[in-house]
Scaffold this motif. Structure first.
Motif, short mmCIF file in Angstrom:
data_model
loop_
_atom_site.label_atom_id
_atom_site.label_comp_id
_atom_site.label_asym_id
_atom_site.label_seq_id
_atom_site.Cartn_x
_atom_site.Cartn_y
_atom_site.Cartn_z
N GLY A 124 0.83 -1.19 0.00
CA GLY A 124 0.00 0.00 0.00
C GLY A 124 0.87 1.24 0.00
O GLY A 124 2.09 1.18 0.22
N VAL A 125 0.24 2.39 -0.24
CA VAL A 125 0.99 3.65 -0.28
C VAL A 125 0.08 4.79 0.17
O VAL A 125 -1.13 4.77 -0.10
N ILE A 126 0.66 5.75 0.85
CA ILE A 126 -0.06 6.99 1.14
C ILE A 126 0.49 8.05 0.18
O ILE A 126 1.71 8.22 0.08
N VAL A 127 -0.41 8.67 -0.57
CA VAL A 127 0.00 9.68 -1.53
C VAL A 127 -0.70 11.00 -1.23
O VAL A 127 -1.77 11.03 -0.61
N ILE A 128 -0.06 12.07 -1.66
CA ILE A 128 -0.65 13.40 -1.49
C ILE A 128 -0.58 14.14 -2.81
O ILE A 128 0.22 13.81 -3.70
N ILE A 190 -9.25 8.76 -6.87
CA ILE A 190 -7.91 9.18 -7.28
C ILE A 190 -7.97 10.34 -8.26
O ILE A 190 -7.08 11.21 -8.28
N ASN A 191 -9.03 10.41 -9.07
CA ASN A 191 -9.18 11.54 -9.99
C ASN A 191 -9.36 12.85 -9.23
O ASN A 191 -8.80 13.88 -9.62
N ASP A 192 -10.11 12.80 -8.14
CA ASP A 192 -10.31 14.02 -7.35
C ASP A 192 -9.06 14.42 -6.58
O ASP A 192 -8.84 15.61 -6.32
N VAL A 193 -8.27 13.44 -6.18
CA VAL A 193 -7.01 13.76 -5.51
C VAL A 193 -6.07 14.46 -6.50
O VAL A 193 -5.48 15.49 -6.20
N MET A 194 -5.98 13.92 -7.70
CA MET A 194 -5.13 14.55 -8.71
C MET A 194 -5.70 15.90 -9.15
O MET A 194 -4.96 16.81 -9.50
N GLY A 195 -7.04 16.00 -9.11
CA GLY A 195 -7.68 17.24 -9.53
C GLY A 195 -7.66 18.33 -8.48
O GLY A 195 -8.05 19.47 -8.76
N GLY A 196 -7.23 18.00 -7.27
CA GLY A 196 -7.10 19.03 -6.23
C GLY A 196 -8.28 19.17 -5.30
O GLY A 196 -8.30 20.08 -4.47
N GLN A 197 -9.27 18.26 -5.40
CA GLN A 197 -10.42 18.35 -4.49
C GLN A 197 -10.12 17.78 -3.10
O GLN A 197 -10.66 18.24 -2.11
N VAL A 198 -9.28 16.77 -3.06
CA VAL A 198 -8.89 16.12 -1.79
C VAL A 198 -7.38 15.92 -1.82
O VAL A 198 -6.83 15.47 -2.82
N PRO A 199 -6.68 16.25 -0.73
CA PRO A 199 -5.22 16.23 -0.79
C PRO A 199 -4.51 14.90 -0.48
O PRO A 199 -3.36 14.71 -0.87
N ASP A 203 -3.88 4.13 -0.95
CA ASP A 203 -4.11 3.30 -2.14
C ASP A 203 -3.12 2.14 -2.16
O ASP A 203 -2.23 2.03 -1.32
N GLN A 204 -3.29 1.28 -3.16
CA GLN A 204 -2.30 0.26 -3.45
C GLN A 204 -1.33 0.82 -4.47
O GLN A 204 -1.72 1.59 -5.35
N VAL A 205 -0.09 0.44 -4.35
CA VAL A 205 0.94 0.97 -5.25
C VAL A 205 0.58 0.74 -6.72
O VAL A 205 0.77 1.62 -7.56
N ALA A 206 0.03 -0.44 -7.02
CA ALA A 206 -0.24 -0.80 -8.42
C ALA A 206 -1.07 0.24 -9.15
O ALA A 206 -0.78 0.56 -10.31
N SER A 207 -2.10 0.76 -8.50
CA SER A 207 -2.98 1.70 -9.20
C SER A 207 -2.50 3.15 -9.13
O SER A 207 -2.82 3.96 -10.01
N SER A 208 -1.72 3.50 -8.11
CA SER A 208 -1.22 4.88 -8.00
C SER A 208 0.10 5.09 -8.73
O SER A 208 0.48 6.23 -9.02
N GLY A 214 4.39 9.93 -12.89
CA GLY A 214 4.11 11.09 -13.74
C GLY A 214 4.15 12.41 -13.00
O GLY A 214 3.98 13.47 -13.62
N GLY A 215 4.39 12.38 -11.70
CA GLY A 215 4.54 13.60 -10.92
C GLY A 215 3.24 14.23 -10.44
O GLY A 215 3.25 15.29 -9.81
N LYS A 216 2.11 13.58 -10.70
CA LYS A 216 0.83 14.14 -10.28
C LYS A 216 0.54 13.86 -8.80
O LYS A 216 -0.22 14.59 -8.16
#
Length: 322
Positions: A124-128, A190-199, A203-208, A214-216
């Motif tokens: 798993g991974v925590i991303v921001i 994940i779309n909303d996290v990348m879009g800036g709605q939620v920081p 997730d699991q590493v595979a999907s993120s 890509g730096g998003k």
């Protein structure tokens, strides 16, 4: 007397041989139900194996996505199957989290299935979103969250999902105060996290991974016993001072309890052999997943252990889904 005994022994051996040949030569399709939508982490696992597994078994392997209710719809269909040809992709969600958080499930994760094999471990991974939170590492993220109690939200694929459980465990371990935002699936989250709605997102590493590369998204920590080859600069939770958060997710194969033992053994061996294929291993590695291939007995015991563990987490965090 001895002649009759000899002949009966030969006949019995012949019957076993014919039975084994019938099973080995069965060309009817093997059906693998994925209880989540196509394109996600759960779907990647059997599709990585599909061609090689079909060749090893000598029969087509058909993958069907039966999504809904946190994986419950697909798993219930697996549990009801009696043809000996239907299997299901089990996850920490379907065979750990769901029994812990749902008051009613259309299947029993322990009593309705036999574990065939754990296929892979999935860290798993925590991303921001780096545009919303300036943290560069775990310590800076925790400091930021503590400086903004209740003001930072985290996204998950929904109430009672593994992301929700991971978020609850993170909050308890670090003592921060965050707002949970449940979505209807991993894609919208994940779309909303990348879009800036939620920081923040668990997730699991595979999907993120593609979005991290890509730096998003910025990866802060991973749940694995060592740093990942695909994310060498990202520390483990243990390195960050929280070994209690270091447990990964997993994907495995289960069969209905009524499936003949010899069929379970046959498929288990085929999966274990498929996982040794260099091309399969390369695909799994590239997606941040680590091959396993455990025995049926070990995976069956693992499922019971995961259910007990997740019930403890759910109770502690007061997580339930009616």
């Amino acid at each position: 007397m001895q002649r009759r005994h000899f002949l009966s022994t030969v006949a019995a051996a012949a019957a076993v041989s014919v039975s084994g040949m019938a099973m080995a030569q069965d060309t009817r399709p093997l059906r693998v139900i994925v209880p989540f939508p196509a394109g996600g982490s759960t779907d990647m696992v059997p599709r990585n194996l599909q061609d090689v597994l079909g060749k090893l078994l000598g029969q087509p392997v058909i993958i069907e996505n039966k999504a809904g209710a946190g994986g419950s719809i697909g798993m219930a269909e697996v549990a009801r199957s009696t043809d000996g040809l239907t299997f299901g992709i089990a996850t920490l969600s379907t065979h750990g989290v769901n029994p812990a958080v749902y008051a009613k499930l259309p299947y029993n994760a322990i009593e309705d299935f036999v574990g065939v094999t754990e296929i892979v471990k999935a860290p798993g991974v925590i991303v921001i979103n780096p545009k919303l939170i300036p943290a560069k590492n775990f310590a800076e993220l925790v400091a930021y969250l503590k400086a903004n109690p209740g003001k930072v939200s985290y996204a998950t694929p929904g109430n009672g999902t593994i992301g929700h459980m991971w978020g609850a465990q993170f909050i308890k371990a670090t003592g921060v105060d965050m707002l949970h935002i449940p979505y209807r699936g991993a894609g919208p989250a994940i779309n909303d996290v990348m879009g800036g709605q939620v920081p923040v997102y668990f997730d699991q590493v595979a999907s993120s991974l593609p979005h991290i590369q890509g730096g998003k998204l910025r990866a802060i920590a991973v749940s694995w016993h060592e740093r990942l080859a695909v994310l060498p600069d990202v520390p483990t939770y243990k390195e960050a001072g929280h070994p209690e958060l270091n447990d990964p997710s997993w994907f495995g194969l289960v069969a209905p309890k009524s499936t003949p033992a010899e069929q379970v053994a046959r498929v288990q061996k085929a999966v274990a052999d498929a996982l040794k294929d260099p091309a399969v291993k390369k695909r799994m590695d590239a997606q941040g997943m680590y091959i396993s291939g455990t025995s049926s007995a070990d995976f069956t015991k693992q499922i019971a252990s995961e259910v007990a563990k997740m019930k403890s987490v759910a109770s502690s965090a007061n997580i339930s889904v009616n």
